[in-house]
Scaffold this motif. Sequence first.
Motif, PDB file in Angstrom:
ATOM      1  N   TYR A  43      22.598  16.945 104.995  1.00  0.00           N
ATOM      2  CA  TYR A  43      21.217  17.027 105.477  1.00  0.00           C
ATOM      3  C   TYR A  43      20.956  16.015 106.593  1.00  0.00           C
ATOM      4  O   TYR A  43      20.331  16.336 107.613  1.00  0.00           O
TER       5      TYR A  43
ATOM      6  N   SER B  26      12.729  22.713 102.068  1.00  0.00           N
ATOM      7  CA  SER B  26      12.760  22.054 100.764  1.00  0.00           C
ATOM      8  C   SER B  26      14.205  21.909 100.336  1.00  0.00           C
ATOM      9  O   SER B  26      14.904  22.910 100.131  1.00  0.00           O
ATOM     10  N   ARG B  27      14.666  20.697 100.190  1.00  0.00           N
ATOM     11  CA  ARG B  27      16.094  20.439 100.014  1.00  0.00           C
ATOM     12  C   ARG B  27      16.640  20.748  98.633  1.00  0.00           C
ATOM     13  O   ARG B  27      17.847  20.857  98.446  1.00  0.00           O
TER      14      ARG B  27
ATOM     15  N   ASN C  55      10.820  15.568 100.760  1.00  0.00           N
ATOM     16  CA  ASN C  55      12.277  15.625 100.703  1.00  0.00           C
ATOM     17  C   ASN C  55      12.929  14.248 100.657  1.00  0.00           C
ATOM     18  O   ASN C  55      14.125  14.123 100.860  1.00  0.00           O
TER      19      ASN C  55
END
Length: 570
Positions: free
Chosen positions: A149, A121-122, A201
Amino acid sequence: MKRDDETAAAFAVRVAANQLRRRVDDVGEYDYIVCGAGSSGSVVARRLADDPDVTVLLIEAGGNDVGPSVSEPLLWPTNLGSERDWGFVAEPSTHLNGRAMPLSMGKGLGGGSSINVMVWSRGHQTDWNYFATEAGDDAWNYESVLGIYCRIEDWRGTPDPVRRGRGGLFHVEPAQDPHPLAGALLRGAADTGIATFADPNGAMMEGPGGAAICNLAIDGGLRSSVFRRYVYPAMARPNLTVLTHATVTRVLIERREAKGVEIVVDGQWRRIRARCETILSLGAINTPKVLMQSGIGDVAQLKSHGIALAEHLPGVGRNFQDHVMVAGCVWESPEPIVPRNNLGEATFFWKSDPQLATPDIQAFIAEAPIVAQDALERYTPPTSAWSLLPGLVRPKSRGSVTLTGASPASPVRIEANALAHPDDLAALVRSVELCRDIGNGTALRPFVKREAMPGNLSRSALTAFVRDTASTVWHQSGTAKMGRDAMSVVDAELRVYGIANLRVADASIMPRVTTGNTMAPCVVIGERAASLLIAARSPDMRSTIDAPAFFGKELADMRDEGCGRRLPAE
């Protein structure tokens, strides 16, 4: 497949031989010392070790990450309370009806990423923009972090060239063949007005929330920990030493410069020197503990324990935050539930108050009856059951971590203060009500024999139920926060104010806990730290560690020379 197995076995032999040689031939001095092999420390160690001219020591208090409780996703709950868990416990709290909340934290190679629920989970867009504002550095904003990311992920879901990357070190995939309960949760959420998304995300975490199948750190049906992705492939290299069962007791500080660490390994006290920098990645409980044991913290507290002051930073151990969930919303199933993947394959983020701009609550479907361990005497769930776990992801409550003595063996005192702020309690009660609406709705009706817990309670009884079953989500953070105010511990480059050659890289630097699970943000913190350390090795790079003016003193300007060693400016 046989050839791949043989190749993996051969590499494992090389790793074991190399690390044994590193341990036997230990020279007692390295360019960099990274303390803690969790989700941030593993990243820092790997990125530094990619330079063959740099020597790196990675120190871990726990043991290895080999065993089914780590590799088999469904077995993650068996790690809680085991040797892979630090077993911290918060002080009893009136806000939890006198309960002392267990605060599990990963101990061993991989840290939390070896025992957690494997959810990637970003964090919400606004989390990272808040970090950038607090730090005064746009390198922490959402746009910048999104680039990290995209670079580090090996995303195996629906392509999204704007937000998702392929070919990076870290394998991320949507939950494979999820249990029908997961799809039912999404339909149930939609029935209550929560939009559904293909990716939690992607765009979902740039707006007001939504529901989606989880991103998981699982590859080929096995856990994909940060340590296994980052460090293990580099462990046959001669410049990387991984030292397990070694506890860091303090940072060695000479004339306000970190020179290495003191550790206990194999029952022996040792000092290990760092030629360049020392990085603390011990987590939001042990990082402030080691800082304070090293003389970095609030002067009054240190003096009360007879610890000599190295730097007065009153924010060390303050600003403790954690996500809190209600472990007790359970429905009996008409048929036995056979869980898949990580037990929890779908989630939603939403707002407890429509006036909020961003989500403050989150819930997971759990393919098992989940009840807080210390609440089982009062609440007994049925065997064939599933749960909805409503949680608080934007807590306003703040706690603290303090020393109880000068000895490294003295435990810390953790005042978690969960639900101390009335808004947190109100939001969590509302999240339980929302989960009850969904769980008792049409979409999940095929999976419901009866609602086992909590049932249709009055508001006061429901509030008491929340206090009785509130549990950590194991996302402790904030105790050495990044920022520019009087309670900040590190600057935008993660350098500890007032102490040269010492950085912190873990969840403790978060000004506020991110929205959602914290493993992915900790990887980003590790990547940021590593890039800063690598940049600092440039001989012509100038760098200061001046504390903000509120500390009442001016620190000497510093410059970098060679591998980041800071010397007085000429």
